[in-house]
Design a protein around this motif. Structure first.
Motif, short mmCIF file in Angstrom:
data_model
loop_
_atom_site.label_atom_id
_atom_site.label_comp_id
_atom_site.label_asym_id
_atom_site.label_seq_id
_atom_site.Cartn_x
_atom_site.Cartn_y
_atom_site.Cartn_z
N LEU A 176 0.69 -1.08 -0.13
CA LEU A 176 -0.01 -0.01 0.00
C LEU A 176 0.77 1.35 0.09
O LEU A 176 0.65 2.25 -0.56
CB LEU A 176 -0.85 -0.06 1.29
N ASP A 177 2.04 1.37 0.75
CA ASP A 177 2.80 2.34 0.63
C ASP A 177 3.45 2.53 -0.44
O ASP A 177 3.34 4.01 -1.09
CB ASP A 177 4.02 2.18 1.67
N THR A 178 3.90 1.78 -1.60
CA THR A 178 4.34 1.99 -2.88
C THR A 178 3.25 2.57 -3.82
O THR A 178 3.37 3.39 -4.53
CB THR A 178 4.71 0.60 -3.26
N LEU A 179 2.04 1.97 -3.44
CA LEU A 179 0.75 2.37 -4.51
C LEU A 179 0.36 3.78 -4.02
O LEU A 179 0.41 4.31 -5.00
CB LEU A 179 -0.36 1.43 -4.14
N GLU A 180 0.60 4.16 -2.79
CA GLU A 180 0.30 5.37 -2.48
C GLU A 180 1.31 6.34 -3.15
O GLU A 180 0.83 7.56 -3.43
CB GLU A 180 0.12 5.42 -1.03
N TYR A 181 2.55 5.99 -3.02
CA TYR A 181 3.76 6.83 -3.76
C TYR A 181 3.35 7.02 -5.03
O TYR A 181 3.53 8.14 -5.70
CB TYR A 181 5.12 6.11 -3.31
N ILE A 182 3.13 6.10 -5.62
CA ILE A 182 2.67 6.21 -7.26
C ILE A 182 1.54 7.18 -7.59
O ILE A 182 1.78 8.17 -8.27
CB ILE A 182 2.26 4.76 -7.94
N HIS A 183 0.58 6.92 -6.60
CA HIS A 183 -0.66 7.69 -6.86
C HIS A 183 -0.52 9.30 -6.65
O HIS A 183 -1.03 10.22 -7.15
CB HIS A 183 -1.68 7.44 -6.15
N LEU A 184 0.37 9.44 -5.57
CA LEU A 184 0.75 10.90 -5.04
C LEU A 184 1.52 11.62 -6.03
O LEU A 184 1.57 12.93 -5.87
CB LEU A 184 1.19 10.86 -3.65
N HIS A 185 2.31 10.85 -6.50
CA HIS A 185 3.44 11.22 -7.64
C HIS A 185 2.85 11.40 -9.18
O HIS A 185 2.84 12.45 -9.91
CB HIS A 185 4.56 10.74 -7.55
N LYS A 186 2.06 10.29 -9.49
CA LYS A 186 1.75 10.37 -11.04
C LYS A 186 0.66 11.04 -11.28
O LYS A 186 0.62 11.80 -12.04
CB LYS A 186 1.47 8.93 -11.21
N THR A 187 -0.38 11.13 -10.13
CA THR A 187 -1.69 11.95 -10.22
C THR A 187 -1.63 13.29 -9.40
O THR A 187 -1.82 14.39 -9.73
CB THR A 187 -2.58 11.17 -9.98
N GLY A 188 -1.48 12.88 -8.12
CA GLY A 188 -1.43 13.83 -7.21
C GLY A 188 -0.58 15.21 -7.21
O GLY A 188 -0.62 16.21 -6.72
#
Length: 300
Positions: A176-188
């Motif tokens: 979940l931490d890696t997934l959140e990193y992806i989302h916060l950077h790629k989209t967020g």
């Protein structure tokens, strides 16, 4: 004694008017680039419609800070150009390899891969030109801060870095931490830049800027969680892009890790927290509060 009548905020009317203003500004933002094939490819993707959520967030944040919305429009246009570039490049065969975007063939399917890459590059660089050279009434100091925010959001610390981790994670077990990193950077990251840049142009206080950063982080992550959910639950016709791509690419998503119900609950929690952070400015924050709700309530 006359009692003031408080009227409900008409979000539908606000969204419609804001989109119309943004569309008009986008249409006027491109010149007569040569060769015409490049100009056509740029216009094809930039003017393809869409929610225009990013430029509207920028305008709403500027308005909340008490700034002149017209002064923020060039930056709002620039943000949509950067977003469009990311979509063009995302869809390429070497990336997500998609044939459909906003209900019609992706850029490379119409103009070829080389032209699509160059059209994305041209939009990215035009974005910085617009902020730097076409922002009348915005101080040089503010323009410099805005350019810094855009650079961080568009580059390796932001969407490029998020896309890289996303690509490297395909077919792998991701926590979940890696997934959140992806989302916060790629989209967020770009969503956050929209809100912060609007606040900067509106001359927001440090306290409000921090609240806007927290707000943007929450809605940015919630936006991508809803995207993950819609990839599973909505059709390609509804989405305007190919549904089920995450499953085919064996990507880790929130529904895959948490299930649909828990994923939606997480998105709703993030939006509630984002809205709560704007409580001290609630009397002027109606557009941003409604936009946060719109993210979790959308079906495409």
């Amino acid at each position: 004694m006359v009692t003031a009548v408080r009227t409900e905020f008409d979000f539908a009317a606000y969204l419609r008017a804001a989109r119309e203003s943004v569309e008009l500004a986008l249409d006027g933002s491109l010149g007569t680039e040569r060769p015409t094939s490049l100009s056509e490819a740029m216009r094809y993707s930039l003017l393809a419609g869409g929610k225009r959520l990013r430029p509207i967030l920028c305008l709403a944040a500027c308005e909340l800070a008490g700034g002149n919305v017209a002064a923020a429009m060039p930056t709002a246009v620039a943000l949509e150009m950067i977003h469009t570039m990311s979509l063009i490049h995302d869809d390429l065969p070497a990336m997500d390899n998609d044939d459909l975007r906003r209900g019609r063939p992706t850029n490379h399917k119409v103009y070829g891969e080389a032209t699509a890459i160059l059209a994305g590059d041209a939009l990215l660089t035009r974005a910085f030109e617009i902020v730097a050279l076409r922002s009348p009434g915005v101080s040089p100091e503010c323009i410099l801060k805005v350019i810094g925010e855009l650079s961080l959001a568009a580059g390796a610390p932001g969407l490029v870095g998020g896309q890289m981790v996303d690509l490297e994670s395909e077919g792998k077990e991701v926590n979940l931490d890696t997934l959140e990193y992806i989302h916060l950077h790629k989209t967020g990251a770009l969503l956050s830049a929209c809100v912060i840049c609007g606040g900067l142009i509106g001359d927001a206080s440090d306290e409000l800027l921090q609240a806007l950063r927290n707000y943007a982080r929450g809605i940015g992550l919630a936006f991508q969680i809803i995207d993950d959910i819609l990839d599973v639950t909505a059709s390609s016709d509804v989405l305007g892009k190919t549904a089920g791509k995450d499953l085919v690419a064996d990507k880790t998503t929130y529904p895959k890790l948490l299930g649909l119900k828990a994923s939606r609950e997480r998105a709703e929690q993030l939006v509630a927290e984002a809205k709560q952070g704007l409580d001290p400015w609630r009397d002027r924050a109606a557009p941003l509060l409604a936009l946060a709700d719109y993210i979790t309530g959308r079906d495409r």
